[in-house]
Every structure is written in C-alpha cells, then in structure tokens.
Write an enzyme that holds these catalytic residues in place. Sequence first.
Site, PDB file in Angstrom:
ATOM      1  N   GLY A  76       0.813  -1.212   0.000  1.00 53.28           N
ATOM      2  CA  GLY A  76       0.000   0.000   0.000  1.00 53.28           C
ATOM      3  C   GLY A  76       0.846   1.260   0.000  1.00 53.28           C
ATOM      4  O   GLY A  76       0.514   2.246  -0.673  1.00 53.28           O
ATOM      5  N   THR A  77       1.936   1.240   0.726  1.00 50.59           N
ATOM      6  CA  THR A  77       2.788   2.431   0.810  1.00 50.59           C
ATOM      7  C   THR A  77       3.344   2.788  -0.568  1.00 50.59           C
ATOM      8  O   THR A  77       3.304   3.953  -0.984  1.00 50.59           O
ATOM      9  CB  THR A  77       3.940   2.190   1.813  1.00 50.59           C
ATOM     10  OG1 THR A  77       3.367   1.936   3.085  1.00 50.59           O
ATOM     11  CG2 THR A  77       4.868   3.385   1.895  1.00 50.59           C
ATOM     12  N   CYS A 118       0.714   6.074  18.906  1.00 50.04           N
ATOM     13  CA  CYS A 118       1.845   6.618  19.661  1.00 50.04           C
ATOM     14  C   CYS A 118       3.021   5.673  19.498  1.00 50.04           C
ATOM     15  O   CYS A 118       2.852   4.463  19.494  1.00 50.04           O
ATOM     16  CB  CYS A 118       1.510   6.683  21.142  1.00 50.04           C
ATOM     17  SG  CYS A 118       0.467   8.054  21.548  1.00 50.04           S
ATOM     18  N   ASN A 145      -8.098   4.243   8.510  1.00 47.26           N
ATOM     19  CA  ASN A 145      -7.581   3.058   9.195  1.00 47.26           C
ATOM     20  C   ASN A 145      -7.697   3.148  10.711  1.00 47.26           C
ATOM     21  O   ASN A 145      -7.715   2.133  11.388  1.00 47.26           O
ATOM     22  CB  ASN A 145      -6.120   2.807   8.806  1.00 47.26           C
ATOM     23  CG  ASN A 145      -5.283   4.058   8.860  1.00 47.26           C
ATOM     24  OD1 ASN A 145      -5.562   5.043   8.176  1.00 47.26           O
ATOM     25  ND2 ASN A 145      -4.258   4.046   9.689  1.00 47.26           N
ATOM     26  N   HIS A 159      -1.671  -7.497   2.563  1.00 48.86           N
ATOM     27  CA  HIS A 159      -1.757  -8.064   3.923  1.00 48.86           C
ATOM     28  C   HIS A 159      -2.941  -7.556   4.729  1.00 48.86           C
ATOM     29  O   HIS A 159      -3.108  -7.937   5.889  1.00 48.86           O
ATOM     30  CB  HIS A 159      -0.437  -7.849   4.681  1.00 48.86           C
ATOM     31  CG  HIS A 159      -0.155  -6.443   5.108  1.00 48.86           C
ATOM     32  ND1 HIS A 159      -0.296  -6.039   6.410  1.00 48.86           N
ATOM     33  CD2 HIS A 159       0.273  -5.369   4.425  1.00 48.86           C
ATOM     34  CE1 HIS A 159       0.050  -4.755   6.504  1.00 48.86           C
ATOM     35  NE2 HIS A 159       0.394  -4.338   5.311  1.00 48.86           N
ATOM     36  N   SER A 216      -3.546  -3.088  -0.542  1.00 52.52           N
ATOM     37  CA  SER A 216      -2.424  -3.777   0.098  1.00 52.52           C
ATOM     38  C   SER A 216      -2.795  -5.228   0.381  1.00 52.52           C
ATOM     39  O   SER A 216      -3.866  -5.491   0.940  1.00 52.52           O
ATOM     40  CB  SER A 216      -2.083  -3.062   1.409  1.00 52.52           C
ATOM     41  OG  SER A 216      -1.178  -3.841   2.153  1.00 52.52           O
ATOM     42  N   GLN A 218      -7.921  -0.104   3.393  1.00 55.74           N
ATOM     43  CA  GLN A 218      -8.766  -0.670   4.456  1.00 55.74           C
ATOM     44  C   GLN A 218     -10.113  -1.170   3.941  1.00 55.74           C
ATOM     45  O   GLN A 218     -10.895  -1.714   4.721  1.00 55.74           O
ATOM     46  CB  GLN A 218      -8.996   0.373   5.563  1.00 55.74           C
ATOM     47  CG  GLN A 218      -7.742   0.703   6.354  1.00 55.74           C
ATOM     48  CD  GLN A 218      -7.240  -0.450   7.234  1.00 55.74           C
ATOM     49  OE1 GLN A 218      -7.999  -1.367   7.578  1.00 55.74           O
ATOM     50  NE2 GLN A 218      -5.964  -0.415   7.569  1.00 55.74           N
ATOM     51  N   THR A 273      11.752  -7.301 -11.146  1.00 60.30           N
ATOM     52  CA  THR A 273      11.193  -8.649 -11.303  1.00 60.30           C
ATOM     53  C   THR A 273      10.003  -8.814 -10.367  1.00 60.30           C
ATOM     54  O   THR A 273      10.068  -8.456  -9.188  1.00 60.30           O
ATOM     55  CB  THR A 273      12.276  -9.709 -11.001  1.00 60.30           C
ATOM     56  OG1 THR A 273      13.348  -9.490 -11.922  1.00 60.30           O
ATOM     57  CG2 THR A 273      11.739 -11.123 -11.162  1.00 60.30           C
TER      58      THR A 273
HETATM   59  N1  PLP Z   1      -2.897   3.116   3.702  1.00 63.07           N
HETATM   60  C1  PLP Z   1      -3.652   2.741   4.739  1.00 63.07           C
HETATM   61  C2  PLP Z   1      -4.997   3.358   4.921  1.00 63.07           C
HETATM   62  C3  PLP Z   1      -3.188   1.777   5.637  1.00 63.07           C
HETATM   63  O1  PLP Z   1      -3.961   1.410   6.664  1.00 63.07           O
HETATM   64  C4  PLP Z   1      -1.910   1.212   5.421  1.00 63.07           C
HETATM   65  C5  PLP Z   1      -1.356   0.237   6.386  1.00 63.07           C
HETATM   66  O2  PLP Z   1      -1.536   0.336   7.578  1.00 63.07           O
HETATM   67  C6  PLP Z   1      -1.163   1.623   4.307  1.00 63.07           C
HETATM   68  C7  PLP Z   1      -1.694   2.578   3.472  1.00 63.07           C
HETATM   69  C8  PLP Z   1       0.185   1.054   4.019  1.00 63.07           C
HETATM   70  O3  PLP Z   1       0.093  -0.231   3.457  1.00 63.07           O
HETATM   71  P1  PLP Z   1       1.338  -1.241   3.481  1.00 63.07           P
HETATM   72  O4  PLP Z   1       1.480  -1.713   4.891  1.00 63.07           O
HETATM   73  O5  PLP Z   1       0.967  -2.339   2.538  1.00 63.07           O
HETATM   74  O6  PLP Z   1       2.530  -0.489   3.007  1.00 63.07           O
END
Ligand code: PLP
Length: 388
Positions: A71-72, A325, A151, A201, A199, A179, A237
């Site tokens: 996701g990042t 936190c 989230n 996971h 994402s 989410q 890859t």
């Molecule tokens: N965006 C949201 C709303 C998330 O909750 C998260 C993960 O907590 C991410 C992005 C990041 O995803 P990833 O852990 O796959 O990098």
Amino acid sequence: MKRTYLDYAATTPARPEVVEAMRPYFTEAFGNPSTIYSYGQEAKGAVEAARAKIARLINAREEEIVFTSGGTEADNFALTGVAYAAEGKKDHIITTVIEHHAILETTKFLETRGFKVTYLPVDKYGLVNPDDVKKALTPRTALISVMHANNEVGTVQPVEDIGRIAGEAGVYFHTDAVQTAGHVGVDVEKLGVNLLSISGHKLYGPKGVGVLYIRRGTKISPLLHGGEQEKRRRAGTENVPGIVGLGVAAEMAQGELDEESERLRQLRDRLSQGLKEKIEYLHFNGHPVQRLPNNVNICVGFVEGESIILNLDLEGICASTGSACTSASSEPSHVLSALGITSELAHSSLRFTFGKWTTEKDIDRVLDVLPRIVAKLRAMSPLLKSRK
Ligand code: PLP
C-alpha cells in the site's frame, strides 16, 4: 493461553489457501516472468491470472492493475507519479488531514519539490465535506487524494461524491482503499477514481505486495526505473508468489464479501453496545453509521490507552491504541486530533478491528476482561479521583 487477535486493521493472517497457492512459485515454478522459456511463461501466466482476479474485485480492466510492494508504494506511486507527470503544467494537490502517513509523508516530500498541497479538514466524525474539495480546486490542481476509509477511526468517506466533482473538473482522483478492498464493495467505476491503492496483507494475502489501479489513459511517471515489467510502469522482477497469493486472497474475499461484512457488523455492534453498558466515560470515535463494519474505536476517559493495551496483552488480547503513539513520540494521533479530540482524551484511545477468525466468544471475552482492567486502572487514576 489462546490469544485473541483484534487488530486486523494493522495486518491480517494469510489464508491457508493463499499460502498453499504461493508455495510452488518459490520452488518448482520459480521462473522469471520476463523469460520466454516454459519456466518463465508459467510464472507469467500465474501473474496474469492474479491480475484478472484483482481486476474483477474492483471492476477494473486487467491492464489497469499494476503490482507494487504494498500500500505504501501504491500511495507514493499515485501521488509522485501524477505530480511528476504534470510538472510544469500543474502543481497543486488536494488531500485531507486524516490520510495515512504513506500519503501525508509523500505530499510533504512533494512540497519540498515545489508542489502546493491543500489539506482539507474533517468534521467531528472524520468526514470530508465534498464541497470543500470543490472549493479547493484551482486550474493548477493535478490530483485529489482522499482515502476510502480511515484506518484508525473507520469512517468511510463520500468518495463517490468526490469522484463526481473530480470528473466534472477533469482532475485526477486517487483513493487509498487499503482498508476497504476485499472488505466492502470497491468499484472503480462507481467511485469515479483514476487511481486506487490496495495492500495484500490487509485482505488475508501476503505482506509486501499491493496494487495501484491506474485508469486507462492516466498520465503517470514511474517511481521505479529499470526493466520493462508492468508495461514499463513499475520496473523490477515481479514478486510472483506474493502476486499469486494476493490474487487468491482477492478472489476469496469477493466470494464472501456480503456475508462476511454483515457478520462483522454484528460483532462490531455487539462490542459497542456491550462496552456502552459496562464502562462509564466512553467516547466513540468515527462516524456512527458511515463506518467500516469491523472497526470500534473508543476513548476510555481517565485511563492511558497504552496501559490498557499492555493489560489486555497480559490477558492474551491484542488490540491497538488507535493513537499510533510510538515510544519515541507522545504526540496523539493526527487523526484523532483532526476530529477535535483533546490530546488528553486521544491518549486514552483504543482500536479493536475484527476479521475472518473473530467470533462472538472473542467479543464476549473483551466485554468480560476490559471493564475489569479499566476499573483497576481507574482506581489508580488521580484524574478521576480529582473529578469525583
Ligand atoms: N494506507 C492505509 C490506509 C493503511 O492502513 C496502510 C497500512 O496500515 C497503508 C496505506 C500502508 O500499506 P502497506 O502496509 O501495505 O505499506
């Protein structure tokens, strides 16, 4: 001791079927999808089959799915990619104050490169007002990025309305659906988005794999340069086992979506109702109705959220402070602050998020254990004593 995991928004376990489907791609089917012999073509076929499954989950075309490392990366790619492709013509981005750090740190970075960013506020429930989006638009706006669901507090944004505004203005619209994808209906046509992040996971797939949906025709610069993978949009890859796992996770999530979200909604309401009855001085965070089916976020007056989490952990219950936190910082969550929650109250926040393996028994265990922990901690709380 049997552990009760109630932090599915942080991460989910991979389904056994996901792990089984991935296994051959580490060993006998290990080929590089860019090679033309059978090993490679076998791996390529598996990647394309997974692409089709993701496309089906969000009502996209297969060629609009680009695999990322999570996701990042998808969030970074969407923002940086659109900003760089628009450079010299447009230099303005609209987002919200409650986005995930994967968005907010990227916009901060883009600001250092000369881009201008409008951070929209939210109301006390965490909702963005689509009119604010409209008002923030300028002829130089390249992108709007508003998350599908938050989230931390679980509020689901009026993404369809924002999509309509973006469409009318001819401005690209990205949503972070990390989410929501696989949990509630996500349809890129209905939402009116040009870009959407997923994402692995968070939907019972593996970690380290994700997707950026890129609507056909969207102008975007790649983040990674190198080989010609992913139609030159994302070099490197492919993570074949991860992609295969994500495909299976998406397919299975789609099959269970309606039934599972209803089941989770009932668990959520059982916990909320039980907590209301059993614990005084509770504050429920996020929107009461427009919220994720699996999220309960509360502030427990006169107690530190972290102390509760540690005590719950001793009882085998894993939840989150919801205030994000870290030991390095005692700053309250940017999300709770944006909802107008005081720093003191924000430090008492707790987030419970449920998933596939959560049962009524787990909820009842929380309802049994948490009131006792809160009573014990409150008995030591000088704040509560001074109030009484
Ligand atoms: N965006 C949201 C709303 C998330 O909750 C998260 C993960 O907590 C991410 C992005 C990041 O995803 P990833 O852990 O796959 O990098």
